[in-house]
Structures are given as structure tokens and as C-alpha cells.
Scaffold this motif. Sequence first.
Motif, PDB file in Angstrom:
ATOM      1  N   GLY A   1     -75.189 -16.457 -76.954  1.00  9.68           N
ATOM      2  CA  GLY A   1     -74.025 -16.041 -76.156  1.00  9.68           C
ATOM      3  C   GLY A   1     -73.711 -14.606 -76.507  1.00  9.68           C
ATOM      4  N   HIS A   2     -72.884 -14.427 -77.541  1.00  9.78           N
ATOM      5  CA  HIS A   2     -72.585 -13.084 -78.048  1.00  9.78           C
ATOM      6  C   HIS A   2     -73.880 -12.346 -78.385  1.00  9.78           C
ATOM      7  N   ASP A   3     -74.779 -13.052 -79.034  1.00 11.04           N
ATOM      8  CA  ASP A   3     -76.114 -12.539 -79.361  1.00 11.04           C
ATOM      9  C   ASP A   3     -77.081 -13.710 -79.165  1.00 11.04           C
TER      10      ASP A   3
ATOM     11  N   SER B   1     -75.229  -4.571 -86.439  1.00  8.74           N
ATOM     12  CA  SER B   1     -75.070  -3.617 -87.550  1.00  8.74           C
ATOM     13  C   SER B   1     -73.849  -3.899 -88.419  1.00  8.74           C
ATOM     14  N   ASP B   2     -72.822  -4.546 -87.858  1.00  6.04           N
ATOM     15  CA  ASP B   2     -71.616  -4.815 -88.652  1.00  6.04           C
ATOM     16  C   ASP B   2     -71.766  -6.093 -89.491  1.00  6.04           C
ATOM     17  N   HIS B   3     -72.896  -6.780 -89.346  1.00  3.98           N
ATOM     18  CA  HIS B   3     -73.144  -7.999 -90.127  1.00  3.98           C
ATOM     19  C   HIS B   3     -74.246  -7.811 -91.171  1.00  3.98           C
TER      20      HIS B   3
ATOM     21  N   ALA C   1     -69.601 -16.895 -87.195  1.00  3.14           N
ATOM     22  CA  ALA C   1     -70.046 -15.550 -86.781  1.00  3.14           C
ATOM     23  C   ALA C   1     -69.160 -15.048 -85.638  1.00  3.14           C
ATOM     24  N   ASP C   2     -69.750 -14.544 -84.548  1.00  7.42           N
ATOM     25  CA  ASP C   2     -68.933 -14.032 -83.445  1.00  7.42           C
ATOM     26  C   ASP C   2     -68.957 -14.980 -82.247  1.00  7.42           C
ATOM     27  N   ALA C   3     -69.373 -16.238 -82.496  1.00  6.56           N
ATOM     28  CA  ALA C   3     -69.405 -17.234 -81.420  1.00  6.56           C
ATOM     29  C   ALA C   3     -68.025 -17.818 -81.163  1.00  6.56           C
TER      30      ALA C   3
HETATM   31 ZN   LIG Z   1     -72.096  -9.478 -83.528  1.00  7.14          ZN
END
Ligand SMILES: [Zn+2]
Length: 306
Positions: free
Chosen positions: A142-144, A68-70, A161-163
Motif C-alpha cells: 500500500g504505502h510501499d 530513507s526515514d526507516h 510501520a506506515d501501514a
Molecule cells: Zn515509508
Amino acid sequence: MQQPILPPDITVFVRGWLSSNNILIRGREACALIDSGYVNDAPQTLVLVKAALHGRPLDVLANTHLHSDHCGGNAALQAAYPALITHIPPGLSRFVSQWDPHALTYTPTGQSCPQFRFDALLLPGSEVSLGDKTWQVHAAPGHDPHSVILFEPASRVLISADALWERGFGVVFPELEGVDAFDAVGKTITLIESLAPRVVIPGHGSVFDGVEESIAVARERLDNFMRNPAKHISYATKVLLKFKLLEVQSVELSTFIAWARATPYFGLIFKQHFPELDISDWVEQLIDELVRSGVASRDGLMIQNA
Ligand SMILES: [Zn+2]
């Protein structure tokens, strides 16, 4: 500290933690934005994008993943730019078509994301044209499990991203559901190492270089979590509570606990990992830990973001 140099066609809007960073790439023919932030910040996202485009339209929107934050600003951007072509990773695309906020994790995490549409897929192993350059699309589970990262080999710029963050990586969500994903985090870090990026634009925090050091930090953090998975669970649960606090800013303790109790992810984590505790006590204990670490404050019965 000196900011790493980005090519002149790339502008990064570094946002607060409620919203992911937004990356604007201006080409001669077309302009693209990667990730659109959280819904609460969507008006600000529009202002930032419009101001930077000087009257040009936004042509392409791409999401690294569908947290949701992306992608909370997708709907607002699609409304503002009706011809916008939106690219998303393939993993959850059918749930976007059907709009299933449960499968898209918005309901279980207690987060909001207005419905948006998509027009194209970011298939791992393919390339996508963003601005004037061609970017490689890589799977980055991983994260997603469905996240992708984007790499432009000529300038060696990575949108991670968040990787990979400058000091760590995002919560490993599958692990909270009892699905092994630490190995995937490690493999994604190794993939990033093999790409040898010169500059990384992370999903959160400042743009950075010195990528070897960040990779070492991420590996150390991953080792810690693998040795002590309970640490990751408690960290992750506090991240979800802090995210809510960033959204609401101030909330009564009992309301906050009731929200957590009604939010499926908390129940899931609790049942999997702490069945011997009382769920309200457990949530209150985590809130206390947020207060002790200075990211929340407590004034009588009110909990405030800090
Ligand atoms: Zn994320």
C-alpha cells in the motif's frame, strides 16, 4: 492521555517526522532494533540505542521497509556494531546488494540514505526472533509495495510501520507513479483488523491502543482519497516538500523550486497529473499551501520549516 502498556522488553523511541520511530527489543540473549530513522538523525539514534542498552551490543536490526526515514541509520549502526545481523524485506533486496539508490527511491525523492548491507530477509509468512519472542512477518503493501509489518501474538503487539498510524497511514507512493495501490492499502488495513492487535507501534507518532477507532479513521481517509485522488496527490507532494524542509530547515524559495524541478519524483507527478500547469508555479503554489497550513513560514525569499 495514558500511554498504552507495552511489554517491559520493548522500548520505543518516538522521533520527529524526519525519522521513523525506533523500536528496541531487549532479550536475555540478544537485542534487536526495528527501523533506524533518517541519516541526519543517525548520531542521535546511536546515542539513544547505546544509552538504552547499557553496554550490551545490538545484535539484530530489522527494517519494516526501505524508505530513507526507516533505514537511514542502518550504516551508522552497522559501523558501531560490526556483528549486527540486518534483516530487510525481500522486495528490493537485490537493489541493496547492488546499491542502486534510484531503484531504492532515494534519488527520485531527493532523499539521502548511506549504503548499508543486509544479512537476512524478512519473508512474509515467516517468523523472526526479536529479543526473546517470535514475531510474525506479514506483507503490508500500500504505502510501499514491499513493506512488512511485525506481529507478536502473545502480547498482541503490532509494529505497523506506515501501514496504520493512529490517525491515518503514510502516503501511497505507487499511486504517485500511476500504479493502483489504494486497494492494497484497504486490504492491509483488513489484515491488521484480523490480527486484532492490542497495541500498535506505528512508524511515526505515539504508540496507541483503541485500534478499532484508528482502523475506522484510516478507512475513512482511504475512502476520501479514492473518491478524490487529486487530494492524495497534492497531500503527497506537500509531504515530500515538507520532508525536505525538515531536513534543511531553511532554504531560499528559488533554490527550493530548483531542487523540486531537479528531483525526478516531482517531474513524474507533475507530468502525470498537472501537465497543463508550469512546474515552477505548481511547486510555489504547494509551498504557499504549506505556509498557509502553518507547517512552513515565508520571510521574503526564504522558506523556513515551522
Ligand atoms: Zn515509508
